[in-house]
Design an enzyme around this catalytic site. Structure first.
Site, PDB file in Angstrom:
ATOM      1  CB  SER A 149      -0.807   0.118   1.282  1.00  0.00           C
ATOM      2  OG  SER A 149      -0.049  -0.044   2.400  1.00  0.00           O
ATOM      3  CD  GLU A 161       2.128   1.865  -0.222  1.00  0.00           C
ATOM      4  OE1 GLU A 161       3.033   1.310   0.311  1.00  0.00           O
ATOM      5  OE2 GLU A 161       0.950   1.497  -0.599  1.00  0.00           O
TER       6      GLU A 161
END
Length: 726
Positions: free
Chosen positions: A22, A595
Site C-alpha cells: 500500500s 506508503e
C-alpha cells in the site's frame, strides 16, 4: 431535504494478480505555479523550554523565495540587495544571493554581497565568515579561505560554525579534529570525523561513544552499539549505557535495549523500558522488571502502565483483576481502561452481574474516557447489526459529545449522521456531520461527513477525476526552539547549515520539550528526512503530562503543525505523472504519504521499494507494458512513473472507484474482487468497515484521510469553509 448519497457502483472484477504494498496519494495541483499568499503573522515564538504560544509565518520577502530555484529568485534577490537600506530583509537577501553564487561556483561574484555583511547582520557573523571562506575556495583563493577558517576558530570558538572550520582545517592538522570532537561532538562534521577514525581503527572507545550518543541515524549504527557492548562493557558508565539503550530503542532492537536500560541510571522510564523491551521480544524477565517499576517508583506514570502490562501477562483472571484494581485505585488517568479490562476478565469467570457493574461504572464516572467510548461504540454496532438504528444512535451520540480523544469519536459521529438519515431525521444528521467536522476535522470521517453535506470534496467514485487548486504557504513557519542564528538560516532555506546548528543545540534528545520535538520534526523535513520528521510531529499527540498536553493542544491550533504533518516533497514529479495518468494529484500525494512518508530509498520487509512501495516483480510487469527499458526503483521519477501507472490500473479494474482501487493497491485485486463478490451490503461506507483485512481497512481510511487533510489545508475554498464552520 438532504438525501443520503449512494456511491456504491456495480463492479467488473478484474482477474489480474498484481500486488503492490500500500501507498499514500499526494494531493497537489500546480503547486509551484499558484499565487501563494503568506499566512498571518501570529507573533514571535517562545524560547526552547517555554510553552509554545505561536507559530507564525513571517510574511516577508526572502522566505517565500526558498521554494524557488537559484535562477528563479536571482532577480528578486538582486533587487532587494540594490535597495541599499539597512533592513533585515536586505541582509537575508545578501546572504541567500551569496549562497546561490557559491553553489554555482561564482566565488568572486559571491564576495560582493558578503562584503562587511557580518557588521550589518551580526546574528550570522560566524556563518558569514564561513560563507566568505567558501567563496574564496570557489574562486581558487585557498590561502584566504584558510585565513577565514582560522578567524572563525579564534573569534567564534563556541559557535557551531567553528566545527565546520575545524573540520576543514583538520584535513591537514589532526589536532583541529580533536578539538572538533571535544567541543562539538554532536555536529555532523564531528560525526564525519568519528566515522573516518572508526574506519581506520574500530577499537577507539571515545570515537565509538561519540557515534553511539549522536549518530543514531548513522549507517551500521546498531553494529557500533554491538561492538561497544561486547568489547567495552566493563569500561562503560551508566550514562553511556543510557545512550546505548536509547540508540537500540530508537532502532527497534528492543531485547538489547532492555539489557542496556537495566545498566543505565534507574529512572522510572528506564526500568519500565527494560521490562517492555523484554516483553516485546518474548524474552523472560519482563514481569520482574515491571514489578521493579511498581516497587521502586510506585507513584510514577510508568508504574501504572507496568501494572497494566502485568495484568496482561497474568496467569489467571484473578491475578489480572488484582492488578487492575491497583491501577483503578492509584492511577485515575488509567482507571477507566482498568475497569473495562477487569469487566472482561469477570466475564471469563462467569461473573456477569459484577462485570456489568464495572461497565456501568465506566459509563457513569468516566463518561469522557476512551474506555467509555469503546464500550458505547461496541454496543452501538451491535444494535445497528440487529437493525435497531434508533438505539444504535442513542448509544453512539454521547461519544461525539464527550471530551474523549478516542479516534472512535469521529467514527461514531459520522454513523450517527448516517443512521439519522435512514431514520428520516435529516436535521439531526446534518448536525452530527457538522460536529464531526468541527471536533475532528483531521479525520477520514470528516471527509465522509463533508461529502454527505454536499461539499465538493469528492466521494469514492469521483475523487480520481478532481483536480482541486492548491495554495501552499508562501513563507516558512517560525521555529519554536533553537538559537536566533539557526532560525535565520532556516528562514533562508539554508537547511543543512541550520540542521548543523540544531544538532549542537538539541541537548536532551531522550526527553525533549514539546517545542524542541516540534522543531526537530520541522528541521528533519527541511533536510529531506521526511519519515522521522513526520513521526516527530505526529507523536506529539502521545504526550501524557498535563503541561505537555496543554502545549500540544495549543500547537494543534496552528496551521504550521498540520502543514508539517502533510508536506509536499517531490511536487514536480507527482504533478507530472498524475497529469499523465489523469489522476487527482492530491490522491497520489496522499497515497505516497501513507506508503513511504516520501522516502525514495525505503524498503519494506517484503521488498516493496521507494516512494510508492512498488514490488520488483510488479515493476517489471509495468515496465514491459509501458516499454520502459531501464529504471531504478529508488529514483523518484521512475518510482512515481511506475506507481501511478499501477494506481491508474487499479482504478480501471474497479470502474474508477477510488476506495476499491486503493484497497487493491494494498491487498491485490484478487482479494478485493473476492470481497466485492461476497459483500452483504450495497453501502460503500459499510463495505469499508467490513473489509476483512485489518491492514487494508486502515490503509483505505488513511489514504483517503490524507487526501482530505491536503484538501482542507491547501485548498482555499475548503479551508475557508471549514474556518467558517468552526
Amino acid at each position: 431535504m438532504m438525501k443520503e448519497r449512494k456511491v456504491w457502483i456495480s463492479l467488473a472484477v478484474g482477474a489480474g494478480a498484481l500486488a503492490l504494498v500500500s501507498g499514500v496519494v499526494l494531493p497537489i495541483e500546480k503547486l509551484l505555479k499558484q499565487d501563494a499568499q503568506p499566512s498571518a503573522d501570529l507573533g514571535a515564538p517562545e524560547t526552547v523550554s517555554s510553552k509554545p504560544n505561536t507559530i507564525g509565518a513571517p510574511g516577508k520577502v526572502v522566505s517565500p523565495l526558498v521554494a524557488q530555484s537559484a535562477q528563479q529568485r536571482a532577480g528578486t534577490l538582486e533587487a532587494v540587495v540594490n535597495k541599499r537600506d539597512a533592513s533585515l530583509e536586505r541582509n537575508r537577501a545578501r546572504y541567500m544571493l551569496a549562497s546561490d553564487l557559491v553553489a554555482q561556483g561564482q566565488g568572486e561574484k559571491a564576495l560582493e554581497p558578503l562584503k562587511n555583511l557580518e557588521n550589518d547582520y551580526p546574528v550570522l557573523a560566524p556563518q558569514i565568515l564561513l560563507k566568505r571562506a567558501q567563496a574564496y575556495q570557489a574562486a581558487g583563493r585557498q590561502k584566504d579561505a584558510i585565513a577565514a577558517w582560522q578567524e572563525i576558530v579564534k573569534q567564534h570558538q563556541g559557535d557551531p560554525a567553528a566545527a565546520e572550520a575545524l573540520f576543514l582545517l583538520g584535513k591537514n592538522n589532526p589536532n583541529y579534529w580533536d578539538q572538533a570532537l571535544t567541543q562539538f561532538p554532536a555536529h555532523p562534521r564531528s560525526l564525519e570525523i568519528a566515522k573516518l577514525r572508526f574506519q581506520k581503527n574500530q577499537k577507539q572507545l571515545p570515537v565509538l561513544l561519540t557515534l553511539a550518543k549522536y549518530g543514531v541515524d548513522t549507517k551500521g549504527y546498531t553494529q557500533i552499539l554491538d561492538k561497544l557492548t561486547s568489547e567495552f562493557a566493563s569500561q562503560l558508565k551508566p550514562a553511556d549505557w543510557d545512550a546505548i539503550a536509547f540508540g537500540y530503542w530508537e532502532n527497534l532492537v528492543y531485547d538489547k535495549a532492555a539489557i542496556a536500560y537495566s545498566r543505565a541510571p534507574q529512572t522510572p522510564q528506564n526500568v519500565y523500558r527494560s521490562g517492555r523491551g523484554l516483553h516485546l521480544t518474548g524474552t523472560a524477565g519482563s514481569e520482574a522488571r515491571y514489578q521493579q517499576v511498581v516497587r521502586q517508583f510506585p507513584k510514577s506514570e510508568e508504574a501504572g502502565l507496568a501494572l497494566m502490562r502485568l495484568a496482561s501477562l497474568a496467569d489467571t483472571p484473578q491475578s489480572a483483576i488484582a492488578y487492575y484494581d491497583q491501577v483503578a485505585q492509584h492511577f485515575p488517568s488509567r482507571a477507566a481502561e482498568a475497569l473495562l479490562e477487569k469487566s472482561k476478565k469477570l466475564d471469563t469467570l462467569n461473573s456477569a452481574k459484577t462485570a456489568a457493574m464495572m461497565r456501568q461504572l465506566v459509563l457513569s464516572q468516566y463518561a469522557d474516557s476512551n474506555a467509555a467510548a469503546e464500550m458505547r461504540w461496541t454496543y452501538a454496532q451491535d444494535r445497528a447489526k440487529a437493525g435497531d438504528l434508533k438505539l444504535a444512535r442513542e448509544w453512539a451520540a454521547p461519544i461525539l459529545k464527550s471530551r474523549s480523544k478516542s479516534d472512535i469519536a469521529a467514527q461514531a459521529g459520522f454513523w450517527v449522521g448516517k443512521w439519522s438519515q435512514r431514520l428520516g431525521q435529516d436535521e439531526v444528521a446534518k448536525e452530527a456531520y457538522e460536529q464531526v467536522l468541527k471536533q475532528h476535522p483531521e479525520s477520514y470521517y470528516a471527509w465522509r461527513s463533508a461529502g454527505m453535506l454536499g461539499w465538493n470534496v469528492g466521494d469514492f467514485s469521483t475523487v480520481r477525476s478532481l483536480n482541486p487548486p492548491v495554495r501552499k504557504p508562501a513563507a516558512r513557519p517560525e521555529l519554536l526552539a533553537g538559537s536566533d542564528a539557526m532560525k535565520e538560516l532556516y528562514q533562508m532555506g539554508q537547511d543543512r547549515d541550520a540542521w548543523a546548528y540544531w544538532q549542537v543545540e538539541f541537548r536532551d534528545r531522550t526527553n525533549p520539550t514539546v517545542a524542541e520535538q516540534f522543531t526537530d520534526g520541522i528541521m528533519r523535513l527541511g533536510i529531506g528526512d521526511n519519515l522521522d520528521g513526520i513521526y516527530m510531529v505526529s507523536s506529539l499527540r502521545d504526550r501524557e503530562t498535563p503541561e505537555d498536553q496543554e502545549h500540544y493542544q495549543h500547537l494543534v491550533q496552528q496551521p504550521a503543525y498540520w502543514q508539517a504533518l502533510y508536506p509536499f516533497p517531490f511536487v514536480e514529479e507527482i504533478e507530472s505523472w498524475s497529469q499523465q495518468r489523469q489522476l487527482n494529484p492530491m490522491l497520489v500525494t496522499a497515497l505516497i504519504r501513507q506508503e513511504s512518508r516520501f522516502e525514495p530509498n525505503i524498503r519494506s520487509s517484503v521488498g516493496a521499494a521507494g516512494l510508492m512501495q512498488v514490488m520488483p516483480e510488479t515493476a517489471s510487469f509495468i515496465a514491459t507494458n509501458i516499454k520502459l527499458k531501464e529504471y531504478k526503483l529508488d529514483d523518484p521519477q521512475d518510482n512515481i512513473n511506475l506507481g501511478t501507472w499501477y494506481l491508474d490500473h487499479t482504478h480501471q479494474e474497479y470502474a474508477n472507484n477510488s476506495m476499491l482501487a486503493i484497497a487493491s493497491y494494498n491487498a491485490g485485486p484478487g482479494a478485493v474482487g473476492g470481497w466485492v463478490s461476497k459483500a452483504k451490503t450495497q453501502d460503500a461506507d459499510e463495505f469499508v468497515e467490513q473489509i476483512p483485512y485489518q491492514e487494508t481497512r486502515g490503509y483505505v481510511k488513511s489514504v483517503l484521510g490524507n487526501y482530505w487533510n491536503y484538501m482542507r489545508l491547501y485548498n482555499p475554498e475548503l479551508s475557508q469553509r471549514l474556518s467558517q464552520l468552526s
